[in-house]
Design an enzyme around this catalytic site. Structure first.
Site, PDB file in Angstrom:
ATOM      1  N   SER A 137     -10.866 -48.690  23.254  1.00 55.14           N
ATOM      2  CA  SER A 137      -9.776 -48.571  24.488  1.00 55.14           C
ATOM      3  C   SER A 137      -9.931 -49.125  25.282  1.00 55.14           C
ATOM      4  O   SER A 137     -11.712 -49.763  25.430  1.00 55.14           O
ATOM      5  CB  SER A 137     -10.181 -46.492  24.305  1.00 55.14           C
ATOM      6  N   ASN A 189      -9.710 -44.090  19.983  1.00 59.22           N
ATOM      7  CA  ASN A 189      -9.866 -43.232  20.437  1.00 59.22           C
ATOM      8  C   ASN A 189      -9.787 -42.593  21.790  1.00 59.22           C
ATOM      9  O   ASN A 189      -8.217 -42.054  22.123  1.00 59.22           O
ATOM     10  CB  ASN A 189     -11.595 -41.874  20.441  1.00 59.22           C
ATOM     11  N   ASP A 238     -16.253 -40.045  11.148  1.00 58.88           N
ATOM     12  CA  ASP A 238     -16.357 -40.443  12.209  1.00 58.88           C
ATOM     13  C   ASP A 238     -17.804 -39.737  12.495  1.00 58.88           C
ATOM     14  O   ASP A 238     -17.348 -39.446  12.221  1.00 58.88           O
ATOM     15  CB  ASP A 238     -15.338 -40.310  12.931  1.00 58.88           C
ATOM     16  N   HIS A 239     -18.716 -41.420  12.735  1.00 58.07           N
ATOM     17  CA  HIS A 239     -19.810 -41.470  13.768  1.00 58.07           C
ATOM     18  C   HIS A 239     -20.347 -39.847  12.642  1.00 58.07           C
ATOM     19  O   HIS A 239     -20.796 -37.967  13.789  1.00 58.07           O
ATOM     20  CB  HIS A 239     -19.692 -40.997  15.106  1.00 58.07           C
ATOM     21  N   GLY A 276     -15.425 -44.602  25.214  1.00 58.39           N
ATOM     22  CA  GLY A 276     -15.024 -44.037  26.174  1.00 58.39           C
ATOM     23  C   GLY A 276     -14.377 -44.938  26.992  1.00 58.39           C
ATOM     24  O   GLY A 276     -14.700 -46.312  26.981  1.00 58.39           O
TER      25      GLY A 276
HETATM   26 ZN   LIG Z   1     -16.886 -44.897  17.184  1.00 60.09          ZN
END
Ligand SMILES: [Zn+2]
Length: 294
Positions: free
Chosen positions: A217, A238, A80-81, A181
């Site tokens: 999320s 996440n 990821d990233h 987030g």
């Molecule tokens: Zn991401």
């Protein structure tokens, strides 16, 4: 055995999305694997550069490979990233199935040239690896934020088309109202992220690529269902899993003051994470009883 490409093709055809969940350790991996296995759906385990630094790039790839082979189940691993080519190459050599090469913070032309170079370099290591590129802004940090990020720049269908054609990526990560987030008001259940469904449909039509929704999320469930119908094929969760992990552990510590045996405390965290992962997998695979019209 099915490849990640096979699984994403099926998702695109059947209008479902493959769930992607980040993990930092074996407890998280156990929660993701067991949830997907119990529901008999494919799943992707993701590790950011920070998560890979903690768990080990080759170690994580090796464990996922063992789970896939021993249990004959479609579990895949994504880097990821990833912000540098060197780090992406490490993951490709370790056997990751896909890599998110994220240079979205750069000016558009530079993002194109760096992503194109990464696609070429990574496919030279493994021709079947899938590369995801990112344009637009989706905020940083799968953590608790005081406030949701404001005025994020959304991806346009025109730039998506240009980016896809110029880079040769397999998967596109657009900015369509999603953000990494959770804000405090989202955690309290007072706010939700909302998605730009028309924009998703236009980008899907303009590029024809698989599309990942990052930072899902705290997103409205109905928006997620409609986003899948509009062309989203992979969804990243996440922060919700991290929150469940922390609450699960806190409950275990509160209940058992003198317990020091890790494998007697950690199942509470695994169970809490499994609840989140299972609920999201049901939704992403269209197996929730609620139906939605688009
Ligand atoms: Zn991401």
């Amino acid at each position: 055995m099915k490849t990640l490409h096979d699984v994403l093709c099926e998702a695109q055809k059947n209008k479902v999305a493959v769930g992607h969940f980040n993990v930092s350790d074996l407890a998280g991996l156990k929660a993701v694997f067991e949830s997907a296995r119990q529901l008999s759906v494919p799943v992707i385990v993701g590790l950011s550069e920070g998560e890979r630094a903690f768990m080990g790039v080759r170690e994580a790839a090796a464990v996922v490979k063992v789970l896939r082979q021993e249990h004959d189940c479609p579990i895949f691993i994504n880097a990821d990233h990833t912000h540098s080519l060197a780090s992406a190459e490490d993951a490709a050599r370790a056997g990751f199935d896909s890599i998110v090469f994220d240079r979205s913070e750069l000016p558009f032309a530079q993002n194109i040239s760096e992503t194109k170079r990464a696609v070429e370099a990574l496919k030279a290591i493994n021709p079947s690896i899938l590369i995801e590129g990112e344009i637009g802004e989706i905020g940083t940090g799968s953590e608790i934020h005081e406030q949701a990020p404001q005025d994020l720049r959304l991806t346009t269908p025109e730039e998506a088309k240009q980016f896809a054609a110029a880079t040769g990526i397999d998967i596109l990560a657009p900015a369509v109202g999603n953000s990494h987030g959770l804000s405090r008001s989202m955690i309290r259940g007072e706010a939700q992220k909302r998605l730009d469904i028309d924009r998703i449909a236009e980008i899907a039509k303009a590029t024809g690529l698989f599309m990942t929704l990052h930072g899902a999320s705290g997103t409205n469930d109905e928006d997620l269902q409609r986003a899948i119908q509009a062309g989203i094929t992979e969804i990243h969760i996440n922060t919700e899993v991290r929150l469940a992990w922390r609450r699960g552990l806190e409950t275990a510590f509160t209940k058992e003051h003198d317990q020091i045996v890790p494998y007697k405390l950690l199942p509470a965290a695994v169970d809490a994470m499994k609840q989140v992962v299972s609920a999201r997998l049901l939704l992403f695979n269209g197996r929730q009883s609620r139906t939605v019209t688009t």
